[in-house]
Design an enzyme around this catalytic site. Sequence first.
Site, PDB file in Angstrom:
ATOM      1  N   HIS A 118      49.000  48.790  45.148  1.00 37.83           N
ATOM      2  CA  HIS A 118      50.005  47.947  44.486  1.00 37.83           C
ATOM      3  C   HIS A 118      50.867  48.745  43.526  1.00 37.83           C
ATOM      4  O   HIS A 118      51.541  48.176  42.672  1.00 37.83           O
ATOM      5  CB  HIS A 118      49.331  46.779  43.748  1.00 37.83           C
ATOM      6  CG  HIS A 118      48.715  45.793  44.704  1.00 37.83           C
ATOM      7  ND1 HIS A 118      47.796  44.856  44.300  1.00 37.83           N
ATOM      8  CD2 HIS A 118      48.849  45.619  46.047  1.00 37.83           C
ATOM      9  CE1 HIS A 118      47.420  44.137  45.350  1.00 37.83           C
ATOM     10  NE2 HIS A 118      48.041  44.588  46.418  1.00 37.83           N
ATOM     11  N   CYS A 145      68.833  57.204  36.770  1.00 37.30           N
ATOM     12  CA  CYS A 145      67.941  58.056  37.560  1.00 37.30           C
ATOM     13  C   CYS A 145      68.239  59.526  37.249  1.00 37.30           C
ATOM     14  O   CYS A 145      69.408  59.938  37.192  1.00 37.30           O
ATOM     15  CB  CYS A 145      68.184  57.789  39.055  1.00 37.30           C
ATOM     16  SG  CYS A 145      67.308  58.926  40.150  1.00 37.30           S
ATOM     17  N   SER A 187      39.009  39.071  43.242  1.00 39.76           N
ATOM     18  CA  SER A 187      38.765  37.673  43.656  1.00 39.76           C
ATOM     19  C   SER A 187      38.921  37.513  45.169  1.00 39.76           C
ATOM     20  O   SER A 187      38.580  36.472  45.736  1.00 39.76           O
ATOM     21  CB  SER A 187      39.755  36.745  42.940  1.00 39.76           C
ATOM     22  OG  SER A 187      41.104  37.162  43.242  1.00 39.76           O
ATOM     23  N   ASN A 211      30.425  41.800  41.343  1.00 40.32           N
ATOM     24  CA  ASN A 211      31.241  40.803  40.643  1.00 40.32           C
ATOM     25  C   ASN A 211      30.312  39.896  39.831  1.00 40.32           C
ATOM     26  O   ASN A 211      29.262  39.508  40.338  1.00 40.32           O
ATOM     27  CB  ASN A 211      32.006  39.956  41.689  1.00 40.32           C
ATOM     28  CG  ASN A 211      33.229  39.270  41.098  1.00 40.32           C
ATOM     29  OD1 ASN A 211      33.154  38.654  40.037  1.00 40.32           O
ATOM     30  ND2 ASN A 211      34.361  39.384  41.788  1.00 40.32           N
TER      31      ASN A 211
HETATM   32  N1  APR Z   1      33.417  43.181  36.148  1.00 37.52           N
HETATM   33  C1  APR Z   1      33.671  42.970  37.463  1.00 37.52           C
HETATM   34  N2  APR Z   1      34.403  41.929  37.917  1.00 37.52           N
HETATM   35  C2  APR Z   1      34.886  41.070  36.999  1.00 37.52           C
HETATM   36  C3  APR Z   1      34.658  41.216  35.603  1.00 37.52           C
HETATM   37  C4  APR Z   1      33.881  42.325  35.197  1.00 37.52           C
HETATM   38  N3  APR Z   1      33.606  42.545  33.905  1.00 37.52           N
HETATM   39  N4  APR Z   1      35.269  40.179  34.965  1.00 37.52           N
HETATM   40  C5  APR Z   1      35.858  39.433  35.925  1.00 37.52           C
HETATM   41  N5  APR Z   1      35.617  39.952  37.137  1.00 37.52           N
HETATM   42  C6  APR Z   1      36.068  39.481  38.450  1.00 37.52           C
HETATM   43  C7  APR Z   1      36.377  38.008  38.537  1.00 37.52           C
HETATM   44  O1  APR Z   1      35.206  37.273  38.835  1.00 37.52           O
HETATM   45  C8  APR Z   1      37.372  37.991  39.716  1.00 37.52           C
HETATM   46  O2  APR Z   1      36.681  37.871  40.940  1.00 37.52           O
HETATM   47  O3  APR Z   1      37.293  40.142  38.723  1.00 37.52           O
HETATM   48  C9  APR Z   1      38.043  39.359  39.647  1.00 37.52           C
HETATM   49  C10 APR Z   1      39.479  39.326  39.172  1.00 37.52           C
HETATM   50  O4  APR Z   1      40.234  38.626  40.123  1.00 37.52           O
HETATM   51  P1  APR Z   1      41.819  38.583  39.955  1.00 37.52           P
HETATM   52  O5  APR Z   1      42.151  38.266  38.545  1.00 37.52           O
HETATM   53  O6  APR Z   1      42.340  37.712  41.045  1.00 37.52           O
HETATM   54  O7  APR Z   1      42.292  40.101  40.199  1.00 37.52           O
HETATM   55  P2  APR Z   1      42.481  40.855  41.569  1.00 37.52           P
HETATM   56  O8  APR Z   1      41.489  40.392  42.589  1.00 37.52           O
HETATM   57  O9  APR Z   1      42.531  42.290  41.259  1.00 37.52           O
HETATM   58  O10 APR Z   1      43.946  40.367  42.034  1.00 37.52           O
HETATM   59  C11 APR Z   1      44.478  40.979  43.205  1.00 37.52           C
HETATM   60  O11 APR Z   1      46.617  39.916  42.793  1.00 37.52           O
HETATM   61  O12 APR Z   1      48.145  39.253  41.261  1.00 37.52           O
HETATM   62  C12 APR Z   1      47.871  40.205  42.202  1.00 37.52           C
HETATM   63  O13 APR Z   1      48.726  42.384  42.189  1.00 37.52           O
HETATM   64  C13 APR Z   1      47.786  41.557  41.562  1.00 37.52           C
HETATM   65  O14 APR Z   1      46.400  43.394  42.219  1.00 37.52           O
HETATM   66  C14 APR Z   1      46.380  42.014  41.867  1.00 37.52           C
HETATM   67  C15 APR Z   1      45.969  41.146  43.038  1.00 37.52           C
END
Ligand code: APR
Length: 246
Positions: A118, A145, A187, A211
Amino acid sequence: MKLRDLRLPLEPKIVVLTGAGISRDSGLATFRDAGGIWSQVRIEDVATPEAFHRDPDRVQAFYNARRAQLKDPSVAPNPGHLALAQLEGLCGSGLLLVTQNIDDLHERAGSKNLRHIHGELLKRACTACGTKEQWEDDLLTSDSCLVCATMGSLRPDVVWFGEMPYFMDEIAQAVADCELFIAIGTSGTVYPAAGFVAEARNAGAHCIEVNPEPSGNPHFHEIYEGPASEALPRLVDDILRQRPYR
Ligand code: APR
């Protein structure tokens, strides 16, 4: 099937996918947890090409604020990032780290074989000539640029919704070839990254999720439940116990 039943080769092919959760214990917010980034600001306002075309200053300000967080000394790699760098150091070139994160915590932890699908917060791109460069300061629409001198053509080098993630061909091959697939702190809601575990499972890999709130995706064989800073070192220790790396 459990990790302990695996007979990993000396240089196992491992694909690791990380999401915002791995940086949570370093003080960076996730996107979809309670109080996450997308509960504070709308994707449509800061994370699409249309948003940037409509109001570039607002989008630059959003990323400038996140860039500034990385300069906070308290935002540093946590034991989860460090465990991955240790695993890469011991497993050799067989480990490919794919991150959805745009922070630089994996680099600062020492991970080398890393792909930011990303993009990267500390880079900027020129929409006129395509130049990409490391950029630690605020990004301003008045900047020009350094290569083609075009004014107002610079954007954050991040992948917005509706744009194609980076390195997809290489990653698809690595996922199809891997023996072990580990998803950490994601997630599993944003494709194509969310589909990697099914592809790895179908290709015969052992699939593990790290997770504190497991996604419930049935393609994972095992769950290491807990925050990455605690559960990931535990997993890496279990993997290393398998092999004569020590
Ligand atoms: N350790 C591990 N996992 C954790 C922790 C922790 N301390 N705290 C929270 N989580 C988990 C949550 O349970 C959740 O499953 O991290 C996950 C975060 O999910 P999102 O907020 O959806 O982030 P992500 O999966 O990286 O999103 C994917 O979506 O918005 C776009 O570009 C953005 O790269 C991002 C993509």
